[in-house]
Enzyme design. Structure first.
Site, PDB file in Angstrom:
ATOM      1  CB  THR A   1      -0.814   0.117   1.178  1.00 14.98           C
ATOM      2  OG1 THR A   1      -0.147  -0.219   2.426  1.00 14.98           O
ATOM      3  CG2 THR A   1      -1.950  -1.059   1.110  1.00 14.98           C
ATOM      4  CB  SER A   2       4.357   1.748   0.395  1.00 14.41           C
ATOM      5  OG  SER A   2       4.990   2.770   0.997  1.00 14.41           O
ATOM      6  NE  ARG A   3       4.007   7.353  -3.413  1.00 14.56           N
ATOM      7  CZ  ARG A   3       2.842   7.672  -2.628  1.00 14.56           C
ATOM      8  NH1 ARG A   3       2.053   6.738  -2.073  1.00 14.56           N
ATOM      9  NH2 ARG A   3       2.736   8.893  -2.116  1.00 14.56           N
TER      10      ARG A   3
ATOM     11  CG  ASP B   1      -4.140   1.362  -2.481  1.00 12.25           C
ATOM     12  OD1 ASP B   1      -5.340   1.267  -3.118  1.00 12.25           O
ATOM     13  OD2 ASP B   1      -3.775   2.497  -2.025  1.00 12.25           O
TER      14      ASP B   1
ATOM     15  CD  GLU C   1      -0.480   4.671  -8.443  1.00  9.04           C
ATOM     16  OE1 GLU C   1      -0.250   3.440  -7.792  1.00  9.04           O
ATOM     17  OE2 GLU C   1      -0.697   5.663  -7.897  1.00  9.04           O
TER      18      GLU C   1
ATOM     19  CG  HIS D   1      -2.575   5.430  -4.652  1.00  5.22           C
ATOM     20  ND1 HIS D   1      -1.271   5.673  -5.378  1.00  5.22           N
ATOM     21  CD2 HIS D   1      -2.794   5.727  -3.593  1.00  5.22           C
ATOM     22  CE1 HIS D   1      -0.532   6.044  -4.438  1.00  5.22           C
ATOM     23  NE2 HIS D   1      -1.386   6.323  -3.426  1.00  5.22           N
TER      24      HIS D   1
HETATM   25  P1  NAI Z   1       7.061   7.332   7.490  1.00  6.02           P
HETATM   26  O1  NAI Z   1       8.093   8.501   7.016  1.00  6.02           O
HETATM   27  O2  NAI Z   1       6.620   7.559   8.888  1.00  6.02           O
HETATM   28  O3  NAI Z   1       7.844   5.958   7.591  1.00  6.02           O
HETATM   29  C1  NAI Z   1       8.603   5.320   6.683  1.00  6.02           C
HETATM   30  C2  NAI Z   1       9.579   4.498   7.392  1.00  6.02           C
HETATM   31  O4  NAI Z   1      10.266   3.633   6.395  1.00  6.02           O
HETATM   32  C3  NAI Z   1      10.592   5.157   8.099  1.00  6.02           C
HETATM   33  O5  NAI Z   1      10.785   4.784   9.407  1.00  6.02           O
HETATM   34  C4  NAI Z   1      11.895   4.786   7.564  1.00  6.02           C
HETATM   35  O6  NAI Z   1      13.085   4.857   8.245  1.00  6.02           O
HETATM   36  C5  NAI Z   1      11.467   3.462   6.623  1.00  6.02           C
HETATM   37  N1  NAI Z   1      12.385   3.206   5.622  1.00  6.02           N
HETATM   38  C6  NAI Z   1      13.056   3.860   4.628  1.00  6.02           C
HETATM   39  N2  NAI Z   1      13.864   2.977   3.897  1.00  6.02           N
HETATM   40  C7  NAI Z   1      13.671   1.791   4.212  1.00  6.02           C
HETATM   41  C8  NAI Z   1      13.878   0.540   3.734  1.00  6.02           C
HETATM   42  N3  NAI Z   1      14.940   0.403   2.867  1.00  6.02           N
HETATM   43  N4  NAI Z   1      13.728  -0.789   4.388  1.00  6.02           N
HETATM   44  C9  NAI Z   1      12.536  -0.522   5.560  1.00  6.02           C
HETATM   45  N5  NAI Z   1      12.259   0.435   5.968  1.00  6.02           N
HETATM   46  C10 NAI Z   1      12.637   1.701   5.254  1.00  6.02           C
HETATM   47  O7  NAI Z   1       6.266   7.264   6.290  1.00  6.02           O
HETATM   48  P2  NAI Z   1       4.562   6.699   6.372  1.00  6.02           P
HETATM   49  O8  NAI Z   1       3.776   7.957   6.750  1.00  6.02           O
HETATM   50  O9  NAI Z   1       4.602   5.421   7.297  1.00  6.02           O
HETATM   51  O10 NAI Z   1       4.201   6.376   4.988  1.00  6.02           O
HETATM   52  C11 NAI Z   1       4.973   5.213   4.323  1.00  6.02           C
HETATM   53  C12 NAI Z   1       4.788   5.386   2.810  1.00  6.02           C
HETATM   54  O11 NAI Z   1       3.277   4.922   2.526  1.00  6.02           O
HETATM   55  C13 NAI Z   1       4.772   6.712   2.283  1.00  6.02           C
HETATM   56  O12 NAI Z   1       6.102   6.938   1.785  1.00  6.02           O
HETATM   57  C14 NAI Z   1       3.948   6.862   1.096  1.00  6.02           C
HETATM   58  O13 NAI Z   1       4.707   6.071  -0.223  1.00  6.02           O
HETATM   59  C15 NAI Z   1       2.871   5.523   1.281  1.00  6.02           C
HETATM   60  N6  NAI Z   1       1.566   6.199   1.314  1.00  6.02           N
HETATM   61  C16 NAI Z   1       0.557   5.422   0.412  1.00  6.02           C
HETATM   62  C17 NAI Z   1      -0.863   5.749   0.661  1.00  6.02           C
HETATM   63  C18 NAI Z   1      -1.863   5.207  -0.329  1.00  6.02           C
HETATM   64  O14 NAI Z   1      -2.858   5.676  -0.284  1.00  6.02           O
HETATM   65  N7  NAI Z   1      -1.718   4.230  -0.777  1.00  6.02           N
HETATM   66  C19 NAI Z   1      -1.104   6.961   1.554  1.00  6.02           C
HETATM   67  C20 NAI Z   1      -0.034   7.595   2.398  1.00  6.02           C
HETATM   68  C21 NAI Z   1       1.361   6.996   2.250  1.00  6.02           C
END
Ligand code: NAI
Length: 331
Positions: free
Chosen positions: A232-234, A258, A263, A295
């Protein structure tokens, strides 16, 4: 400030208009995505407001800067679609909404897990067709299963809380360990260990050069056979052709996504009257153990309220020359 809101949808306008009562910006809603081709629409707007699939590459940024734009306000958390180096060179300020509802995304990831495991889509369609057979609907208890969380920031933490509630064993992988996740009993391991030991792997890290195709042909070899993979990230975190090969070989037992790497050519529009040209996407769709949503993980009322209020507050801060905590810096 006069703001051109690109990729704007009917459903988000009431939230932005309501939040704007506190700010009185001049909001102009535009349906097209911001791309090099549509960048002329931004001429004369000191600010553009953009979403996940707008193209903020160098070409677009140069064009909008030449047209007088100084501020790019992302109404999302991820900023992988912005060339920050180019923005910095051009003197463009970039702001975002770092958190609007981590619960929304974490809960959607759990929705995908339940849908895949208990085959809810197939079950729903069967019953509507007066087919009450249980053949092919066998699932497994989440209780006692091992869940690997890749990225334990805001969303990963919410997800960890929910899966802990189900009685799952938690593994986590993140260069920065989160003590709140450890407090739930999660064990931090490296990615190969997480992949090899988890029944369910859920991705919650950002898309960065270092995480591009984190799940690829090599790392998929480490995955426990038949495991569930949820993203659900990217989309760019997964090499989709490699995932398809792993589905065909049985390495991936279930895939819930998602987000999808290509996309921007598909999502957020009704394309039901067109022939989808993306063969990779069509192939993915054809597997019975794959669930795709477009998404929508962020898409709750609470999240839209928070996105609107933070976006407009960011614009107000920049307009007033105040420091903005949500400014994205080019490192
Ligand atoms: P956040 O910044 O709070 O957490 C991201 C975590 O990933 C951090 O703890 C970071 O240290 C970690 N990280 C970085 N590189 C890594 C790696 N190689 N291996 C493991 N962990 C690693 O971000 P948050 O708010 O939790 O969001 C995460 C992602 O979710 C966003 O970057 C965005 O891409 C995605 N997202 C998707 C949405 C959707 O509708 N599907 C909506 C909002 C965010």
């Amino acid at each position: 400030m006069k703001v051109a809101i690109f990729s704007s949808k009917k459903y988000e306008r009431p939230f932005l208009n309501s939040a704007n009562e506190q700010h009185s910006h001049e909001l102009v809603f535009l349906e097209p995505r911001l791309t090099p081709t549509t960048s002329a629409l931004a001429a004369g707007f000191p600010a553009v407001c953009v979403f996940i699939n707008d193209d903020l590459g160098r070409d677009t940024l140069e064009a909008i800067a030449a047209g007088g734009t100084r501020l790019v306000a992302l109404r999302c958390a991820g900023f992988n679609n912005v060339d920050l180096e180019a923005a910095s060179e051009l003197g463009l300020t970039v702001v975002r909404v770092p958190a609007y509802s981590p619960y929304a995304v974490a809960e959607h990831a759990v929705g995908l897990i339940l849908m895949l495991n208990r085959k809810l889509s197939r079950a729903y369609n069967r019953v509507r067709d007066d087919n009450f057979s249980l053949e092919g609907l066998l699932g497994f208890d989440l209780h006692g299963s091992t869940v690997g969380i890749v990225g334990t920031g805001k969303i990963g933490l919410c997800f960890a809380h929910i899966m802990n509630g189900f009685g799952c064993h938690l593994l986590a992988c993140d260069p920065h360990e989160n003590s709140e996740v450890s407090a739930l009993g999660a064990t931090y391991v490296d990615l190969p260990q997480l992949l090899s030991q988890s029944d369910i792997v859920s991705l919650h890290c950002p898309l960065l050069p270092s995480t591009y195709h984190l799940i690829n042909a090599d790392t998929l070899q480490q995955l426990k056979r038949g495991a569930m993979l949820v993203n659900t990230s990217r989309g760019g975190l997964i090499d989709t052709p490699a995932a398809i090969a792993a589905i065909k070989s049985g390495t991936i037992g279930y895939l819930g996504i998602d987000v999808y790497e290509q996309e921007d050519e598909l999502f957020f529009e009704d394309r039901s009257d067109t022939i989808i040209q993306d063969d990779t996407f069509q192939l993915l769709q054809s597997f019975s153990n794959v669930v795709i949503t477009a998404h929508q993980a962020f898409f709750t009322r609470n999240a839209l309220e928070n996105i609107a209020s933070t976006t407009l507050a960011n614009i107000t801060d920049i307009e007033r020359g105040k420091p903005c905590l949500n400014q994205v810096q080019f490192a």
